[in-house]
Scaffold this motif. Structure first.
Motif, PDB file in Angstrom:
ATOM      1  N   ASN A 203     -52.316  -8.620  57.517  1.00 21.45           N
ATOM      2  CA  ASN A 203     -53.210  -9.763  57.341  1.00 21.45           C
ATOM      3  C   ASN A 203     -54.450  -9.505  58.016  1.00 21.45           C
ATOM      4  O   ASN A 203     -54.264  -9.344  59.256  1.00 21.45           O
ATOM      5  N   SER A 205     -56.563 -11.233  59.208  1.00 21.90           N
ATOM      6  CA  SER A 205     -56.859 -12.013  60.555  1.00 21.90           C
ATOM      7  C   SER A 205     -56.248 -11.611  61.767  1.00 21.90           C
ATOM      8  O   SER A 205     -56.621 -12.097  62.948  1.00 21.90           O
ATOM      9  N   LEU A 206     -55.250 -10.685  61.629  1.00 22.04           N
ATOM     10  CA  LEU A 206     -54.477 -10.261  62.845  1.00 22.04           C
ATOM     11  C   LEU A 206     -55.371  -9.230  63.800  1.00 22.04           C
ATOM     12  O   LEU A 206     -55.267  -9.363  64.921  1.00 22.04           O
ATOM     13  N   GLU A 208     -58.684  -9.905  63.769  1.00 20.01           N
ATOM     14  CA  GLU A 208     -59.363 -10.805  64.657  1.00 20.01           C
ATOM     15  C   GLU A 208     -58.884 -11.488  65.818  1.00 20.01           C
ATOM     16  O   GLU A 208     -59.305 -11.766  66.852  1.00 20.01           O
ATOM     17  N   ALA A 209     -57.536 -11.959  65.549  1.00 22.12           N
ATOM     18  CA  ALA A 209     -56.497 -12.534  66.475  1.00 22.12           C
ATOM     19  C   ALA A 209     -56.513 -11.388  67.831  1.00 22.12           C
ATOM     20  O   ALA A 209     -56.592 -12.195  69.042  1.00 22.12           O
ATOM     21  N   ALA A 210     -56.386 -10.421  67.485  1.00 24.30           N
ATOM     22  CA  ALA A 210     -56.215  -9.410  68.557  1.00 24.30           C
ATOM     23  C   ALA A 210     -57.541  -9.364  69.488  1.00 24.30           C
ATOM     24  O   ALA A 210     -57.521  -9.348  70.518  1.00 24.30           O
ATOM     25  N   VAL A 224     -50.952  -3.505  67.752  1.00 25.83           N
ATOM     26  CA  VAL A 224     -50.703  -4.448  66.490  1.00 25.83           C
ATOM     27  C   VAL A 224     -50.879  -3.602  65.245  1.00 25.83           C
ATOM     28  O   VAL A 224     -49.583  -3.609  64.620  1.00 25.83           O
ATOM     29  N   PRO A 227     -47.559  -0.501  65.053  1.00 27.48           N
ATOM     30  CA  PRO A 227     -46.485  -1.042  65.045  1.00 27.48           C
ATOM     31  C   PRO A 227     -46.163  -1.516  63.514  1.00 27.48           C
ATOM     32  O   PRO A 227     -45.375  -1.618  62.787  1.00 27.48           O
ATOM     33  N   LEU A 228     -47.307  -2.486  63.203  1.00 23.73           N
ATOM     34  CA  LEU A 228     -47.070  -2.980  61.693  1.00 23.73           C
ATOM     35  C   LEU A 228     -47.303  -2.005  60.572  1.00 23.73           C
ATOM     36  O   LEU A 228     -46.664  -2.384  59.542  1.00 23.73           O
ATOM     37  N   ILE A 307     -41.666  -6.332  57.567  1.00 23.37           N
ATOM     38  CA  ILE A 307     -42.326  -7.320  58.766  1.00 23.37           C
ATOM     39  C   ILE A 307     -42.751  -8.471  58.075  1.00 23.37           C
ATOM     40  O   ILE A 307     -43.876  -7.889  57.578  1.00 23.37           O
ATOM     41  N   THR A 308     -42.430  -9.464  57.801  1.00 22.34           N
ATOM     42  CA  THR A 308     -43.012 -10.428  57.138  1.00 22.34           C
ATOM     43  C   THR A 308     -44.334 -10.968  58.043  1.00 22.34           C
ATOM     44  O   THR A 308     -44.294 -11.222  59.233  1.00 22.34           O
ATOM     45  N   SER A 309     -45.665 -10.779  57.484  1.00 22.62           N
ATOM     46  CA  SER A 309     -46.698 -11.218  58.083  1.00 22.62           C
ATOM     47  C   SER A 309     -47.097 -12.666  57.971  1.00 22.62           C
ATOM     48  O   SER A 309     -47.254 -13.056  56.841  1.00 22.62           O
ATOM     49  N   ALA A 310     -47.324 -13.108  59.119  1.00 23.15           N
ATOM     50  CA  ALA A 310     -47.286 -14.737  59.183  1.00 23.15           C
ATOM     51  C   ALA A 310     -48.611 -15.215  58.509  1.00 23.15           C
ATOM     52  O   ALA A 310     -49.560 -14.624  58.657  1.00 23.15           O
TER      53      ALA A 310
END
Ligand SMILES: Nc1ncnc2c1ncn2[C@@H]1O[C@H](COP(=O)(O)OP(=O)(O)O)[C@@H](O)[C@H]1O
Ligand SMILES: [Mg+2]
Lengths: 310, 372
Positions: A203, A205-206, A208-210, A224, A227-228, A307-310
């Protein structure tokens, strides 16, 4: 009633749909593998025919204990680490190739996944283009580049000439380095594609979140993104490591007689030395080794663990 | 007066893949006060998210300047800005536990382990998720994930918290709960909240002040009451709550400033206020909220005063919704207006029958003349 009918029907249809692949697996995988296993316990007669018995001689010879063949000038029984060296060399080369394809492939996959959507397909296309030309032809191109009077040496000589340095052409072809180069070149796309796929699923936005939480590009990557994208790295590793362990063409063409791998050993037992029993034993050992390493690796890093990305 | 955020003539243009240019934000100037709950409200596509992303630093303005606590942001990257974002889809890190998610931002500041642990604990307590440290995000419900996203941003103690439709994915009941909870939280922590929503009710109930946006522009900024009672144009009046619009023509200006005599379609005359200067003969619309209109029929006659305007019509629809009853009345001049009567009696009977000839009336002082 109706539901039951449908479910039995679809189960039966499922069986028929699976049948071709079941037959395929049975005919082209299980039966041949069984034959190889049986042959590997056999022995070769003087004409090169297989005598079906049960002996562990082939396996013992592979790990160095020769009971029937001389070791150089020493008559049997004797100890000869030749085949162990070949096995070890193959494993090291497999690991080196995998590591290099990750180091080169990950940035490329990352670059493609972060490119604007319109350009991604062009880049993916470029990754795949080499696969359209025959494998062997592309390796011959490397001979032209690497040999003593090859493209690379000519260019280097010309550059040295410009600054008036003495130049001795480098011996690059038929070295372990050349084989490693060929392997990396050959298998790089198989590392890039699965990594790209797993990166693309992240995703956006991950990122951007980081950044929002104070991470710079590197720490975002380490904490992030990498690992993903582990499932992609694991899949790529299997797609590269397994065939590198078995292939003999790259080492044949770029390694000449200098770099012999398990693949070459097996090929020669079947075609030149006419000892299918020993070749089969080597195949089984190769398979078990590859399987063991891959299993250890996937246990350690998880295989395609979604790993389900929220 | 200290501003948490200032946007000075900020514009953002995007070039789409097809090569066309989109003006997402058009010359926006905003001043957001320190410690206030400020909402950006507008329909989808009006540029709310883009404005928020420019404050966060994910997009840079094409023109204009953004200041956070007086400091010009220019091209400061997001990780260097004293703001944090709660993303619409939460954007929790799926491979980390809740505790790790919340700790992430503090680890980026390289704080000592003990302090991180303490502050993560406090943040989770604040959003009532203590004990969830070791769960993974996918093991939590939507509302819980929402609160983790909140804790993850608040734990950084930002000067400004940016929230992009944070309740958009929740069901109605949870939404209402979270609205109250967010408002309470904002009061407790005293951080400036910039809250993006397309839900006017949400904006009205939560905000200290609201900026109503449309087509990339800010149309009006004010408190909920200001925006509801004194919308500056037809769009704002229509977007916030329900409004009846009646067409009319300016007859003349009165002696009082900003007050004009207007003839409505159908002939009724009224005096109403307008901040724009108007010319006699100009076409305008007059806006009246349904709850400020009354129904006068055979069963009841509404309050009466000299300055009340009466317009004849016929009841077309009656909808009982518990607290109120809505009467849709087709006026003789054509338009259909809605009158909302409160059911405050012991047993509230219908004030008129379906199809009955009635009149609707309202105090001229509640009417607003709108130009566009
Ligand atoms: N990255 C982008 N590229 C092109 N157009 C965009 C981009 N981001 C937003 N837009 C356009 O800008 C306008 C405003 O979008 P946005 O800020 O997301 O609106 P809102 O959040 O109010 O729904 C929309 O027309 C949208 O299509
Ligand atoms: Mg939006």
């Amino acid at each position: 009633m109706a539901a039951e009918f449908v479910s039995t029907g679809s189960r039966r249809r499922g069986f028929w749909l699976m049948l071709p692949s079941l037959l395929w697996m049975l005919g082209l995988l299980i039966i041949p593998l069984g034959l190889v296993l049986v042959v590997s316990f056999g022995r070769r007669d003087t004409d090169g025919n297989v005598i079906y018995t049960f002996t562990l001689d082939n396996y013992l010879r592979l790990i160095g204990f020769s009971r029937t063949y001389p070791c150089g000038s020493t008559p049997p029984p004797c100890f000869d680490p030749l085949y162990l060296t070949i096995l070890w060399r193959s494993i090291v080369l497999g690991l080196q190739t995998t590591l290099l394809t990750i180091l080169i492939g990950y940035p490329l996959a990352y670059f493609i996944a972060r490119a604007p959507a319109s350009r991604r397909n062009v880049y993916l296309f470029l990754v795949l283009v080499p696969l359209w030309t025959n494998f062997v032809i592309r390796l011959y191109a490397w001979i032209i580049i690497l040999r003593t009077q090859g493209v690379l040496n000519t260019v280097l000589g010309w550059l040295a000439g410009l600054v008036n340095l003495p130049f001795q052409p480098l011996e690059m072809l038929y070295t372990p380095g050349a084989v490693l180069l060929g392997m990396v070149y050959e298998f790089l796309p198989f590392m890039i594609l699965p990594i790209y796929t797993s990166l693309e699923k992240i995703n956006p936005s991950l990122y951007e979140a980081a950044a929002d939480l104070g991470a710079n590009t590197w720490r975002t990557l380490w904490r992030v993104i990498i690992p993903l994208s582990m499932p992609g790295i694991v899949a790529g590793t299997i797609l590269v490591f397994v065939p590198v362990m078995g292939t003999f063409i790259v080492s044949d063409i770029l390694g000449g007689r200098q770099v012999i791998l398990v693949g070459n050993l097996i090929q020669r037992q079947f075609l030149d030395a006419r000892d299918p029993a020993f070749g089969s034993a080597a195949s089984i050992i190769l398979m078990v080794l590859t399987l063991a390493i891959t299993l250890y690796y996937t246990r350690r890093f998880g295989f395609g663990e979604e790993i389900t990305s929220a | 007066m200290k501003y948490a955020i200032e946007m000075r003539n900020v514009s953002k243009r995007f070039t789409t893949a097809a090569g066309t240019e989109v003006v997402a934000v058009d010359n926006v100037t905003l001043e957001i006060l320190d410690g206030e709950f400020f909402s950006l409200l507008g329909p989808s596509g009006c540029g709310k998210t883009t404005s928020l992303r420019m404050i966060a630093g994910f997009e840079l303005p094409t023109a204009g300047e953004i200041y956070i606590h007086g400091k010009p942001m220019d091209a400061t990257p997001p990780n260097k800005r004293p703001v944090n974002t709660v993303f619409q889809n939460y954007a929790l890190f799926p491979h980390m536990t809740i505790g790790q998610n919340v700790a992430f931002g503090l680890e980026m500041e390289r704080l000592p382990r003990a302090e991180i642990t303490r502050r993560v604990g406090e943040a989770l307590e604040l959003v009532r998720l203590s004990g969830y440290e070791n769960r993974k995000p996918h093991q939590l419900s939507g509302g819980q994930q929402q609160r983790v996203a909140l804790a993850r941003a608040l734990v950084k103690r930002p000067e400004v918290l940016l929230l992009d439709e944070p309740l958009g994915a929740l069901d109605l009941k949870l939404r209402k709960e979270m609205q109250l909870e967010l408002k309470k939280l904002q009061r407790e922590v005293g951080i400036t909240f910039v809250y993006v929503t397309h839900d006017q009710e949400e904006a009205l109930t939560m905000s200290d002040r609201i900026a109503v946006m449309n087509g990339g522009r800010v149309l009006q900024v004010g408190t909920a009451a200001e925006i509801y009672e004194r919308p500056v144009n037809r769009f704002v009046a229509d977007f916030i709550g329900e409004t009846n619009f009646l067409k009319g023509t300016v007859v003349m200006a009165t002696d009082e400033p900003d007050r004009y005599l207007v003839r409505l379609e159908g002939g009724a005359m009224l005096m109403a206020s307008c901040e724009h200067p108007l010319q006699p003969g100009q076409q305008v619309v007059v806006a009246i909220r349904p709850e400020k209109m009354h129904l006068n029929g055979s069963r009841r006659f509404g309050p009466y005063a000299d300055n009340h305007v009466h317009i004849p019509g016929r009841v077309q629809e009656i909808v009982y919704i518990g607290t109120d009853t809505h009467y849709d009345v087709a006026l003789e001049a054509g338009p259909i207006v809605r009158v909302r009567e409160q059911n405050s009696g012991v047993f509230s009977p219908r004030l008129a029958l379906l199809g009955e000839a009635v009149s609707v009336s309202f105090d001229a002082a509640v009417a607003r003349i709108l130009v566009d």
